[in-house]
Scaffold this motif. Structure first.
Motif, PDB file in Angstrom:
ATOM      1  N   UNK A 241       0.855  -1.188   0.000  1.00  0.00           N
ATOM      2  CA  UNK A 241       0.000   0.000   0.000  1.00  0.00           C
ATOM      3  C   UNK A 241       0.887   1.234   0.000  1.00  0.00           C
ATOM      4  N   UNK A 242       0.775   2.030  -1.051  1.00  0.00           N
ATOM      5  CA  UNK A 242       1.598   3.246  -1.195  1.00  0.00           C
ATOM      6  C   UNK A 242       3.089   2.934  -1.080  1.00  0.00           C
ATOM      7  N   UNK A 243       3.486   1.813  -1.679  1.00  0.00           N
ATOM      8  CA  UNK A 243       4.890   1.425  -1.673  1.00  0.00           C
ATOM      9  C   UNK A 243       5.373   0.796  -0.389  1.00  0.00           C
ATOM     10  N   UNK A 244       4.476   0.481   0.542  1.00  0.00           N
ATOM     11  CA  UNK A 244       4.849  -0.098   1.837  1.00  0.00           C
ATOM     12  C   UNK A 244       4.105  -1.411   2.017  1.00  0.00           C
ATOM     13  N   UNK A 245       4.827  -2.437   2.461  1.00  0.00           N
ATOM     14  CA  UNK A 245       4.203  -3.729   2.747  1.00  0.00           C
ATOM     15  C   UNK A 245       3.404  -3.632   4.047  1.00  0.00           C
ATOM     16  N   UNK A 246       2.158  -4.070   3.999  1.00  0.00           N
ATOM     17  CA  UNK A 246       1.273  -4.012   5.160  1.00  0.00           C
ATOM     18  C   UNK A 246       0.708  -5.405   5.398  1.00  0.00           C
TER      19      UNK A 246
END
Length: 335
Positions: free
Chosen positions: A139-144
């Motif tokens: 999400x938005x370049x971040x792993x969640x």
């Protein structure tokens, strides 16, 4: 010994003891500019260690009469032989100086190696557990990753494949603005590389637990990274949203333990009442606080320059006299 070298020893002694007092004196400025405070305390702790090592090596070189890099290595060898078996009392001071620097370096390397291995192992095990239980989405370049748990928790696991972790309890209890604020807080930790700063000062504090400065700096840096992440989240989603999210997660976490691993950076990990109060109250002028902290940074800067001033000459003077056994030009000039 030169006056500069004596001043360097005095700096290490004074800073080691007076470190906690400096924290109390500068705390108000740091509240307005926490990122500058991070730079200040990391520089102070690092400058103390480098000053100790440099002062010991420079003292050993001067006491041994070493010339240049070859002379410095020769002096180290002679001092080492003195440590193993004293042959001349004139070499004892140089041996003690070398031993002090060697102990600092070895202790630092051993503790840092253990910390890195332990942290990497724990993070990798946690990432494997997350992959099995809750596949991450980007999400938005971040792993969640979302973990099934009633407790409210949000944290990030830095390093390779850095991941932000949220519990289902947090997703259900927090309103969208609060969830976004919590996500921004954790992303600020990852993009600010706060785990590296925390790891470095933690290594220094563990390696030299008898130094008040390093212990206080470790505690202060842990506080400042949270303030810095709060500010970044507040700029995007509002300070009130961040404060509400922290308050809800902290009060819910009291009923049961939150599933946050030790090596992670949690949103509501510590100092929540102080952080909420700071977010809701007016702050001192940021510009003035930054100038004061920049002025305070002159202390470690001067120490590092002094360390270079006493150590670099020991490695740059002409090593020919000690290598060839002939008297030096400077030495013969005084005859």
């Amino acid at each position: 010994m030169t006056p500069l070298l004596v001043a360097l020893f005095a700096y290490t002694a004074a800073l080691a003891v007076l470190g906690p007092r400096l924290i109390r004196a500068w705390q108000r400025w740091q509240s307005a500019a926490p990122r500058m405070g991070l730079v200040l305390w990391t520089a102070l702790a690092t400058s103390w260690v480098l000053a100790v090592i440099s002062a010991g090596l420079a003292a050993m070189a001067q006491l041994s009469g070493g010339y240049g890099l070859a002379g410095l290595l020769h002096a180290c060898l002679r001092a080492l032989l003195t440590i193993l078996g004293v042959r001349s009392f004139t070499d004892v001071p140089a041996a003690i100086a070398l031993l002090g620097s060697a102990v600092v370096i070895v202790r630092l390397v051993v503790v840092a190696t253990r910390h890195i291995r332990r942290t990497r192992r724990h993070r990798e095990l946690h990432r494997q557990a997350l992959r099995w239980s809750s596949p991450a989405v980007v999400r938005n370049g971040v792993r969640v990753a979302v973990v099934e748990a009633e407790q409210l928790a949000a944290y990030c696991v830095p390093g390779r494949c850095s991941t932000v972790v949220l519990t289902t309890g947090a997703l259900q209890r927090l309103v969208p603005a609060e969830r976004d604020a919590v996500m921004a807080h954790e992303i600020a930790h990852l993009r600010g590389k706060h785990h590296l700063v925390l790891g470095w000062v933690a290594v220094l504090a563990r390696a030299f637990p008898f130094v008040p400065l390093l212990k206080a700096a470790s505690q202060e840096v842990a506080r400042l990274v949270e303030w810095a992440a709060d500010d970044r989240a507040g700029r995007r989603h509002g300070n009130r949203a961040v404060a509400r999210a922290l308050a809800v997660m902290a009060t819910s976490g009291r009923r049961s333990a939150t599933p946050v691993p030790k090596m992670a950076l949690a949103a509501a990990g510590s100092g929540v009442p102080e952080r909420v109060k700071r977010l809701l109250q007016p702050r001192a002028a940021v510009r003035a606080a930054r100038w004061r902290i920049v002025a305070a940074l002159s202390l470690p800067a001067i120490a590092l320059v002094a360390a270079a001033a006493v150590l670099v000459p020991c490695a740059t003077v002409d090593p020919t006299p000690i290598c060839s056994g002939r008297p030096s030009v400077t030495g013969s000039a005084h005859l």
